[in-house]
Design a protein around this motif. Structure first.
Motif, PDB file in Angstrom:
ATOM      1  N   UNK A 103      47.850 192.123 -79.786  1.00 44.71           N
ATOM      2  CA  UNK A 103      46.641 192.873 -80.140  1.00 44.71           C
ATOM      3  C   UNK A 103      46.040 192.371 -81.451  1.00 44.71           C
ATOM      4  N   UNK A 104      44.737 192.206 -81.454  1.00 38.19           N
ATOM      5  CA  UNK A 104      44.057 191.586 -82.584  1.00 38.19           C
ATOM      6  C   UNK A 104      44.001 192.519 -83.789  1.00 38.19           C
ATOM      7  N   UNK A 105      44.422 192.039 -84.934  1.00 41.86           N
ATOM      8  CA  UNK A 105      44.252 192.746 -86.196  1.00 41.86           C
ATOM      9  C   UNK A 105      45.376 193.670 -86.595  1.00 41.86           C
ATOM     10  N   UNK A 106      46.350 193.909 -85.713  1.00 39.97           N
ATOM     11  CA  UNK A 106      47.399 194.880 -86.066  1.00 39.97           C
ATOM     12  C   UNK A 106      48.237 194.419 -87.244  1.00 39.97           C
ATOM     13  N   UNK A 107      48.353 193.095 -87.418  1.00 44.10           N
ATOM     14  CA  UNK A 107      49.189 192.587 -88.504  1.00 44.10           C
ATOM     15  C   UNK A 107      48.586 192.858 -89.877  1.00 44.10           C
ATOM     16  N   UNK A 108      47.291 193.136 -89.944  1.00 42.03           N
ATOM     17  CA  UNK A 108      46.629 193.282 -91.245  1.00 42.03           C
ATOM     18  C   UNK A 108      47.096 194.549 -91.946  1.00 42.03           C
ATOM     19  N   UNK A 109      47.118 195.668 -91.220  1.00 40.40           N
ATOM     20  CA  UNK A 109      47.585 196.913 -91.831  1.00 40.40           C
ATOM     21  C   UNK A 109      49.087 196.857 -92.101  1.00 40.40           C
ATOM     22  N   UNK A 110      49.835 196.184 -91.239  1.00 42.19           N
ATOM     23  CA  UNK A 110      51.277 196.052 -91.460  1.00 42.19           C
ATOM     24  C   UNK A 110      51.564 195.305 -92.763  1.00 42.19           C
ATOM     25  N   UNK A 111      50.747 194.290 -93.049  1.00 41.21           N
ATOM     26  CA  UNK A 111      50.949 193.508 -94.275  1.00 41.21           C
ATOM     27  C   UNK A 111      50.710 194.355 -95.520  1.00 41.21           C
ATOM     28  N   UNK A 112      49.767 195.296 -95.428  1.00 39.40           N
ATOM     29  CA  UNK A 112      49.510 196.184 -96.566  1.00 39.40           C
ATOM     30  C   UNK A 112      50.731 197.065 -96.824  1.00 39.40           C
ATOM     31  N   UNK A 113      51.328 197.588 -95.758  1.00 42.48           N
ATOM     32  CA  UNK A 113      52.523 198.416 -95.917  1.00 42.48           C
ATOM     33  C   UNK A 113      53.669 197.658 -96.554  1.00 42.48           C
ATOM     34  N   UNK A 114      53.866 196.412 -96.116  1.00 40.90           N
ATOM     35  CA  UNK A 114      54.935 195.593 -96.701  1.00 40.90           C
ATOM     36  C   UNK A 114      54.658 195.319 -98.174  1.00 40.90           C
ATOM     37  N   UNK A 115      53.396 195.026 -98.501  1.00 41.59           N
ATOM     38  CA  UNK A 115      53.052 194.742 -99.897  1.00 41.59           C
ATOM     39  C   UNK A 115      53.258 195.973-100.781  1.00 41.59           C
ATOM     40  N   UNK A 116      52.973 197.142-100.236  1.00 42.87           N
ATOM     41  CA  UNK A 116      53.199 198.363-101.015  1.00 42.87           C
ATOM     42  C   UNK A 116      54.686 198.548-101.304  1.00 42.87           C
ATOM     43  N   UNK A 117      55.536 198.196-100.329  1.00 47.56           N
ATOM     44  CA  UNK A 117      56.987 198.249-100.557  1.00 47.56           C
ATOM     45  C   UNK A 117      57.395 197.258-101.651  1.00 47.56           C
ATOM     46  N   UNK A 118      56.794 196.068-101.644  1.00 49.10           N
ATOM     47  CA  UNK A 118      57.108 195.082-102.684  1.00 49.10           C
ATOM     48  C   UNK A 118      56.679 195.593-104.062  1.00 49.10           C
ATOM     49  N   UNK A 119      55.585 196.327-104.101  1.00 48.72           N
ATOM     50  CA  UNK A 119      55.133 196.896-105.370  1.00 48.72           C
ATOM     51  C   UNK A 119      56.137 197.927-105.886  1.00 48.72           C
ATOM     52  N   UNK A 120      56.615 198.794-105.002  1.00 49.66           N
ATOM     53  CA  UNK A 120      57.610 199.789-105.402  1.00 49.66           C
ATOM     54  C   UNK A 120      58.905 199.122-105.842  1.00 49.66           C
TER      55      UNK A 120
END
Length: 557
Positions: free
Chosen positions: A321-338
């Protein structure tokens, strides 16, 4: 004609202090030379498209839209020691000066603007500048950052109006000498050359090349990816695999960005970024095992071909499915920030998400950009603008200035880069990663490129674009050809060596494909694995029912 100084010795370590002195001398010398060279050309009229590029292309592809036609001045090469100075003096008298006279009448076309299919003519800049949210956005069309032109020569500053084709030839395969040579000839790119991982030797030999030369590994992997694409695409046409997607024309994006990331960074790809995974160490055997869905496929045969993934290499499995990876990447980056807040001593990680110009029209893209900007997640949004979303051209995709112009609206930093320039892509991603880590904020990159192949094996691009358009883009802006020319300028590559590499990689792909094709499929029990940490009762019942059914009808499994 190239004015070359062959075998000139170099200082192995170029400190910033000595570089500053050298740079100022080089700039002063160049300004003096340019004043002489251009004093007689103030009133001349500059040409438009070079005659060999002014072919019919239906107005779709226009590279070198505006180009200046100017004499090539002689670059004064600063000497760093008495020995080098004497050698350079002898070289100028015996080798360079006789050729300089001929150069006074030789002219070279240098692009100031360019465009790919459907995109407006975009100005080219030699300045690496990530526009921050609080800064004024570029007036008019966002410029495209480029370091190396289609000729394989590096650009001068934006005001220089010429490309320096005078070459200092370092020892073959010596990356430190090449780095020094480039810094001396192009001091305005000194920061990019000094921080460029492509110009640094690896501490250990790379397993796939048996060499520590990072730059030549990038060249070989670009060839490897192209050979893998050709062979596996043909395998699909022969009915040996069910599906395939090629990367022709976008290889510089893969190797340029992949080499600028750190191993701990997580990659969320779309489907046309196999080169990034290849750079991280995914082997030809692993690519072929996935495409043939055999028992060695890391995905256990559950995905379509080209839907790669590797937990060991921090490369998230491709989703259809097109574009689903974009929101997933934001979640991962937020974890890296924490994680960075909880453990500041730990080496920082970011996420990078790749997507096309078409995926930028999905709701996932807009949601992800807004969350990333408001939560200030350390990540890179990397848009591959290759002119088409399957059959939809960019002029039907958006009316604004591409994708990068949306970054300020979200409060996000951004830069546009020539996606067919290996060095520019590397420099842009390295700078974006640095900003993402230091500011804990997202950065958007729009890489302008062109999709030379069909969207996939299910597509026939000749139904919606002219073949002349594709051929023109291939002839003029191919990233591998540009990189080849750069290496040839410095004597690091020739036609025979390139042909030998192509033969080696073609044979390696064929062997990996044939080995993958002969292996059995995944075992039946793998269908019920990996859904839960421990199989629940209902899955155990389903597995037993399936086995009884197969046994009843004598179906081997």
């Amino acid at each position: 004609m190239l004015v070359r100084s062959v075998g000139t010795p170099f200082v192995k370590q170029c400190s910033r202090a000595s570089l500053s002195t050298t740079t100022s001398k080089a700039v002063a010398s160049r300004q003096t030379t340019e004043a002489r060279c251009f004093s007689t050309t103030n009133n001349r009229t500059f040409s438009s498209l070079p005659h060999h590029l002014a072919r019919k292309n239906n107005g779709m592809v226009s590279v070198f839209v505006n180009s200046t036609k100017v004499p090539r001045p002689l670059t004064r090469i600063p000497a760093k020691s008495k020995k080098v100075k004497n050698q350079l003096k002898e070289m100028v008298v015996s080798e360079i000066k006789p050729k300089v006279d001929a150069l006074h009448h030789e002219e070279e076309h240098v692009p100031s603007h360019f465009s790919y299919a459907g995109n407006a003519n975009m100005p080219i800049t030699s300045e690496l500048k990530i526009v921050l949210p609080e800064e004024d956005v570029p007036s008019g069309i966002w410029p495209v950052f480029r370091m190396m032109d289609e000729s394989g020569n590096f650009r001068q500053t934006d005001s220089a109006r010429h490309t320096n084709s005078t070459k200092i030839i370092p020892t073959k395969n010596d990356l430190s000498e090449l780095q020094s040579a480039l810094i001396l000839q192009y001091p305005h790119f000194a920061d990019q050359f000094l921080s460029c991982d492509l110009l640094q030797r690896s501490k250990h030999d790379y397993p796939d090349t048996q060499s520590s030369n990072t730059l030549l590994r990038a060249h070989r992997q670009m060839i490897r990816l192209r050979k893998m694409d050709t062979i596996l695409h043909n395998a699909q046409r022969q009915g040996r695999i069910s599906f395939y997607m090629t990367h022709h024309g976008e290889e510089a994006i893969h190797m340029g960005s992949g080499s600028a990331l750190k191993p701990q960074d997580h990659v969320f790809a779309q489907y046309r970024e196999a080169g990034v995974l290849m750079w991280r160490g995914f082997t030809l055997e692993q690519f072929c095992n996935q495409c043939f869905s055999n028992d060695l496929d890391l995905g256990k045969g559950r995905q379509m071909p080209v839907h790669y993934g590797s937990r060991a290499l921090n490369y998230q499995t491709i989703s259809s499915p097109l574009g689903t990876q974009i929101t997933q990447a934001v979640g991962a980056a937020y974890k890296f920030k924490l994680d960075a807040i909880a453990n500041p001593e730990k080496e920082a990680a970011i996420s990078i998400v790749y997507f096309g110009d078409g995926a930028a029209s999905t709701t996932d893209f807009h949601s992800a950009c807004n969350f990333a900007a408001t939560l200030k997640t350390p990540m890179i949004f990397f848009c591959r603008n290759n002119g088409y979303a399957i059959s939809t051209p960019v002029e039907d995709q958006y009316a604004g200035d591409g994708i990068i112009s949306r970054a300020p609206g979200y409060g996000m930093a951004g830069i546009r880069v020539d996606g067919n320039d290996l060095f520019a892509v590397h420099a842009a991603v390295a700078e974006a990663r640095k900003l993402a880590v230091e500011a804990s904020a997202p950065v958007m990159i729009e890489a302008m490129t062109y999709r030379q192949g069909h969207h996939s094996t299910s597509d026939d691009s000749s139904r919606y674009r002219d073949t002349d358009e594709v051929q023109t883009a291939t002839d003029v802006s191919d990233p591998l050809v540009r990189f080849d020319r750069f290496l040839k300028h410095f004597g690091w590559m020739d036609d025979n060596a390139a042909a030998s590499i192509e033969d080696e990689e073609r044979i390696a792909v064929i062997r990996a494909m044939e080995a993958a094709e002969t292996r059995p499929g995944p075992k039946l029990e793998t269908m019920f694995q990996d859904v839960y940490h421990e199989k629940p009762p209902h899955l155990i019942r389903q597995e037993e029912e399936l086995k009884r059914h197969l046994k009843k009808y004598n179906i081997p499994h």
